[in-house]
Write a protein that holds these residues in place. Structure first.
Motif, mmCIF file in Angstrom:
data_model
loop_
_atom_site.group_PDB
_atom_site.id
_atom_site.type_symbol
_atom_site.label_atom_id
_atom_site.label_comp_id
_atom_site.label_asym_id
_atom_site.label_seq_id
_atom_site.Cartn_x
_atom_site.Cartn_y
_atom_site.Cartn_z
ATOM 1 N N LEU A 8 15.473 -9.381 -12.850
ATOM 2 C CA LEU A 8 14.751 -8.245 -12.374
ATOM 3 C C LEU A 8 13.418 -8.475 -11.932
ATOM 4 N N LYS A 9 12.704 -9.323 -12.599
ATOM 5 C CA LYS A 9 11.106 -9.653 -12.205
ATOM 6 C C LYS A 9 11.410 -10.383 -10.924
ATOM 7 N N GLN A 10 12.282 -11.322 -10.799
ATOM 8 C CA GLN A 10 12.338 -12.341 -9.719
ATOM 9 C C GLN A 10 12.661 -11.429 -8.509
ATOM 10 N N LEU A 11 13.481 -10.291 -8.529
ATOM 11 C CA LEU A 11 13.981 -9.326 -7.593
ATOM 12 C C LEU A 11 12.773 -8.610 -7.095
ATOM 13 N N MET A 12 11.987 -7.903 -8.219
ATOM 14 C CA MET A 12 10.877 -7.041 -8.043
ATOM 15 C C MET A 12 9.774 -7.702 -7.451
ATOM 16 N N ASN A 13 9.432 -9.061 -7.483
ATOM 17 C CA ASN A 13 8.297 -9.479 -7.198
ATOM 18 C C ASN A 13 8.404 -10.575 -5.971
ATOM 19 N N GLN A 14 9.190 -10.268 -4.913
ATOM 20 C CA GLN A 14 9.287 -11.009 -3.700
ATOM 21 C C GLN A 14 8.184 -10.583 -2.660
ATOM 22 N N VAL A 15 7.814 -9.536 -2.599
ATOM 23 C CA VAL A 15 6.667 -9.218 -1.592
ATOM 24 C C VAL A 15 5.507 -9.122 -2.297
ATOM 25 N N THR B 43 1.031 -1.187 0.164
ATOM 26 C CA THR B 43 -0.004 0.043 -0.002
ATOM 27 C C THR B 43 0.848 1.202 -0.090
ATOM 28 N N ALA B 44 1.786 1.131 0.750
ATOM 29 C CA ALA B 44 2.790 2.396 0.864
ATOM 30 C C ALA B 44 3.726 2.629 -0.333
ATOM 31 N N PHE B 45 3.949 1.344 -0.986
ATOM 32 C CA PHE B 45 4.674 1.500 -2.300
ATOM 33 C C PHE B 45 3.881 2.059 -3.483
ATOM 34 N N ALA B 46 2.440 1.465 -3.441
ATOM 35 C CA ALA B 46 1.442 2.029 -4.609
ATOM 36 C C ALA B 46 1.395 3.535 -4.338
ATOM 37 N N HIS C 194 17.454 -8.285 -0.699
ATOM 38 C CA HIS C 194 17.333 -9.797 -0.292
ATOM 39 C C HIS C 194 17.260 -9.634 1.524
ATOM 40 N N GLN C 195 18.221 -9.177 1.895
ATOM 41 C CA GLN C 195 18.422 -8.716 3.272
ATOM 42 C C GLN C 195 17.258 -8.411 3.937
ATOM 43 N N GLN C 196 16.418 -7.218 3.511
ATOM 44 C CA GLN C 196 15.505 -6.531 3.964
ATOM 45 C C GLN C 196 14.347 -7.657 3.659
ATOM 46 N N PHE C 197 14.028 -8.336 2.748
ATOM 47 C CA PHE C 197 13.038 -9.394 2.804
ATOM 48 C C PHE C 197 13.276 -10.441 3.860
ATOM 49 N N LYS C 198 14.562 -10.894 3.951
ATOM 50 C CA LYS C 198 14.856 -12.012 5.142
ATOM 51 C C LYS C 198 14.465 -11.085 6.310
ATOM 52 N N ASP C 199 14.498 -10.007 6.691
ATOM 53 C CA ASP C 199 14.230 -9.505 7.954
ATOM 54 C C ASP C 199 12.761 -9.142 8.110
ATOM 55 N N GLY C 200 12.045 -9.336 7.091
ATOM 56 C CA GLY C 200 10.662 -9.048 7.315
ATOM 57 C C GLY C 200 10.413 -7.366 6.934
ATOM 58 N N ASP C 201 11.281 -6.745 6.382
ATOM 59 C CA ASP C 201 11.192 -5.604 6.215
ATOM 60 C C ASP C 201 10.666 -5.319 4.839
ATOM 61 N N PHE C 202 9.412 -5.584 4.566
ATOM 62 C CA PHE C 202 8.801 -5.616 3.196
ATOM 63 C C PHE C 202 8.553 -4.268 2.635
ATOM 64 N N ARG C 203 8.429 -3.122 3.209
ATOM 65 C CA ARG C 203 8.384 -1.650 2.924
ATOM 66 C C ARG C 203 9.764 -1.521 2.638
ATOM 67 N N GLY C 204 10.780 -1.878 3.339
ATOM 68 C CA GLY C 204 12.021 -1.262 2.837
ATOM 69 C C GLY C 204 12.522 -2.036 1.687
ATOM 70 N N ASN C 205 12.300 -3.250 1.511
ATOM 71 C CA ASN C 205 12.305 -3.908 0.260
ATOM 72 C C ASN C 205 11.805 -3.361 -0.947
ATOM 73 N N LEU C 206 10.597 -3.028 -0.901
ATOM 74 C CA LEU C 206 10.030 -2.333 -2.194
ATOM 75 C C LEU C 206 10.406 -0.714 -2.206
ATOM 76 N N MET C 207 10.602 -0.304 -1.250
ATOM 77 C CA MET C 207 11.390 1.258 -1.272
ATOM 78 C C MET C 207 12.764 1.007 -1.873
ATOM 79 N N THR C 208 13.483 -0.184 -1.546
ATOM 80 C CA THR C 208 14.739 -0.040 -2.325
ATOM 81 C C THR C 208 14.632 -0.434 -3.741
ATOM 82 N N LEU C 209 13.658 -1.315 -4.196
ATOM 83 C CA LEU C 209 13.422 -1.574 -5.532
ATOM 84 C C LEU C 209 12.868 -0.482 -6.348
#
Length: 717
Positions: A702-709, A596-599, A653-668
């Motif tokens: 790129l698709k694999q990286l962007m669509n983790q969350v 939601t924050a990413f959108a 990847h580290q953000q995803f592993k840490d459960g920081d999904f918002r950080g993951n999407l902001m990074t990407l």
């Protein structure tokens, strides 16, 4: 509603149907439907004036409605009706064909000639139309139609057929009807219903009021019924009157009637049972309080319609209760004593059942479940218990709980089905099992698990005190879903007799609360997953084959239930983007919030569109994507994109592993410019197969990286 009616043509309308006692649990709904049906029917016929308001009435023996501004006759209405194509309705001489004459005759318009008709084109061909002004319906005609339609569409639980006084005619209604009142102002509207002709005579309270009441006008209806008939005709007013009396009596005693849903459901029911409510106080022998409170409360509410009273400080049941009587008398001692005499044997039965049940241990009742059929395709309750035990041990092991407690709770969970108390009060399943387990000195976690097994959903985070309860809760629902779905009993429309939707929501809540208790952690591989749980549950049906696809089908079903649950809280597009991946249930909320924050970012739509384009390209390619070869990256834009992916990938990847999904999407989100440049400068589907496959491999990475969350492409508008 008509806006041009004058005060002289507007009058209040009353319609009342007096019957024998109506079903109490349906009364409010019937009253509202009766009023709404008549209101809608009159409005459709333009018989309601501007500002008309509707008031519904419902008592145990009547349905009624008043409308504040109703017309004696509807105003004339212009009409235009499409008849038929000109080429069919008129011959070559412009005269009416036999088909047109037949149509006009059927409509009552045989006087119309071709020159009286109008011709209009729908863009393809010309049609004949009849246009004119139709005389407005008189109220008697309009009310007759509205009344018949309203009664035909009532949500009647069960229709009964009965014979009229002529001994020949039979009619169907929810209960036999005895009187029909229809008044426009002070004048009777000549309508009929269920063999009754409308008049002005209504009925009062059977013992306290006038038996026959001549209603003077629609305006005096409520006052006359209250004063002459000793009846409170409004369901809502009567309900509020009872509530206030209950609270006054409870407060005077220093008690409370409670605030649980069952209290308010009982209030609705007693409102439908009395016409002139009066509350009195009764009591029973305090010795009965040694019986579990749930038993006493249930028998008082269910069998006697009494309101148990509770201590406001401790919440414990007291030995006093409130009676809602249909009689107001100066000396209520006979009423009170009579009710106390009636409730005493009920409570004595509960005490007998409780004392008798405790003479047999819960564990010794388990084998008796072999004679209780769970489902003819799934075996007995005893066989089911073994499946639930295995699943409960599996869940307990996965979350690090005590497997012995989980196993014991599952073994004893259904044993109270063979008890006298549950035989008399099926609503006490699990509750009584908990009491009997406690009496047998079973461990506290086992008692807690048995008592709480029938919760609809888990409402608090999991901790060491309720691990066994959670294991049993999950096991029972997983077994139900796999077993019932596996033999083909899939929910359809509103039908869900085995509660599979409820079971799915229960599992969702369990995974959420396991996450809240940090038994499941986002971004990390967890031992307990919904797919693993369902697969294990399926493995317990060794002697009862279930369908091969049941795990996948039930999994999709659970995510669909989650989708519906989330719709009231989040945007549908975001929900779809997250659930497209069917992520671990414990991560869904966090992923949706991150998405939601990413959108909301300005670059989100560009990235979503690019992601959608990447998905389409990879689908068309049907290539077995290889590792990207840096030597084949010729264009600066593709080189820049690969370099940026290399930089962002470890952090994402580290953000995803840490459960920081918002950080993951902001990074990407930082890849937008590089992606835009790539598609501007690079021909992905190059003629050279090596270049094409390498570029597709880069996009695949790129698709694999962007669509983790989430599936970002689903956000594209």
């Amino acid at each position: 509603m008509n806006h041009a009616a004058t005060q002289e043509t507007q009058h209040p309308l009353l319609v009342e149907l007096v019957t024998e006692e109506l079903p109490p649990k349906a009364l409010s709904k019937l009253g509202k439907a009766f009023a709404d049906g008549i209101t809608t029917g009159l409005a459709q016929q333009h018989l309601l004036a501007e500002g008309c308001t509707t008031t519904y009435f419902a008592t145990p023996r009547r349905l009624a409605v008043t409308l504040s501004h109703v017309l004696k006759q509807a105003p004339d209405q212009p009409f235009a009706e499409k008849l038929m194509p000109v080429k069919i309705g008129l011959d070559e001489n412009g005269q009416a064909t036999a088909a047109l004459k037949k149509k006009l005759d059927a409509k009552g318009w045989s006087h119309l000639q071709p020159e009286n008709l109008h011709t209009e084109s729908d863009g393809k061909q010309d049609y004949l139309y009849a246009k004119g002004t139709a005389q407005g319906a008189p109220l008697a005609q309009g009310l007759q139609k509205a009344l018949e339609e309203a009664v035909a569409n009532l949500p009647i639980p069960k229709v009964m057929r009965y014979q009229l006084a002529d001994g020949e005619t039979s009619v169907k209604f929810v209960r036999p009807a005895h009187q029909l009142v229809a008044l426009l102002g002070a004048d009777i509207v000549p309508v009929t219903l269920l063999g009754l002709e409308a008049g002005r005579t209504s009925s009062g309270h059977r013992f306290m009021g006038q038996q026959s009441i001549g209603i003077q006008s629609a305006d005096t209806y409520e006052t006359q019924l209250t004063e002459e008939g000793r009846i409170i005709p409004s369901f809502e007013v009567r309900r509020d009157t009872i509530r206030k009396q209950l609270e006054t009596h409870a407060n005077a005693l220093g008690h409370t009637i409670g605030n649980d849903p069952e209290t308010w459901a009982l209030l609705d029911e007693v409102t439908a049972l009395v016409e002139h409510p009066t509350v009195y106080t009764g009591q029973f022998d305090p010795a009965f309080l040694d019986v579990p409170a749930e038993c006493l409360i249930l028998t008082m509410r269910l069998n006697q319609k009494y309101f148990p009273l509770f201590d406001p400080a401790s919440g414990k049941l007291t030995h006093q209760f409130l009676i809602v009587s249909n009689m107001e008398v100066a000396d209520p001692s006979n009423i009170v004593e009579g009710n106390e005499r009636v409730v005493r044997p009920r409570l004595a039965d509960a005490q007998f059942f409780y004392d008798t049940d405790r003479k047999t241990s819960l564990a010794s009742r388990v084998e008796g479940l072999a004679s209780r059929v769970y489902h003819n395709k799934l075996g007995s309750q005893r066989e089911r218990i073994e499946r639930v035990r295995a699943i409960a041990r599996h869940v307990a092991e996965k979350i690090g709980a005590n497997t012995n407690d989980a196993d014991r709770a599952a073994l004893l969970a259904k044993a109270d089905l063979n008890s006298n108390m549950v035989g008399e009060f099926p609503e006490l399943q699990g509750i009584m099992g908990g009491y009997y387990a406690q009496a047998d000195n079973e461990p506290a976690p086992v008692v807690n698990a048995i008592t709480s097994q029938y919760q609809i959903r888990l409402e608090s985070s999991v901790n060491t005190s309720n691990e066994a309860a959670v294991a049993l809760f999950i096991a029972e629902r997983a077994e139900t879903l796999i077993g019932i779905w596996g033999i083909g009993l899939v929910p359809s429309g509103e039908r869900d007799p085995y509660g599979l939707r409820r079971a799915a929501l229960g599992l969702i809540s369990a995974f959420e609360q396991l996450a809240a208790g940090e038994y499941l952690k986002p971004g990390q591989p967890n031992k307990l997953t919904i797919t693993g749980l369902l697969e294990f549950a399926r493995s317990t049906f060794r002697d009862t084959p279930v369908s091969e696809n049941v795990v996948a089908e039930v999994g999709h079903f659970i995510y669909e239930r989650y989708r519906n649950l989330l719709m009231s809280e989040f945007d549908r597009t975001v929900i779809d983007a997250v659930l497209e991946l069917e992520p671990p249930l414990n991560e869904v909320h966090a992923r949706i919030q991150a998405c939601t924050a990413f959108a909301a970012l300005p670059q989100a739509q560009s990235l979503a569109s690019a992601n959608k384009r990447i998905v389409n390209l990879l689908k068309k390619a049907n290539a077995n994507l290889q590792t990207v070869d840096p030597q084949l990256l010729e264009e600066p834009a593709e080189q820049a994109l690969e370099k940026l992916i290399d930089e962002l990938e470890p952090r994402a990847h580290q953000q995803f592993k840490d459960g920081d999904f918002r950080g993951n999407l902001m990074t990407l989100s930082g890849v937008r410019d590089a992606v835009d440049q790539f598609f501007n400068d690079v021909m992905v589907m190059a003629p050279d197969p090596a270049l094409r496959d390498n570029r597709l491999a880069l996009l695949g990475r790129l698709k694999q990286l962007m669509n983790q969350v989430a599936d970002i492409s689903r956000l594209a508008q």
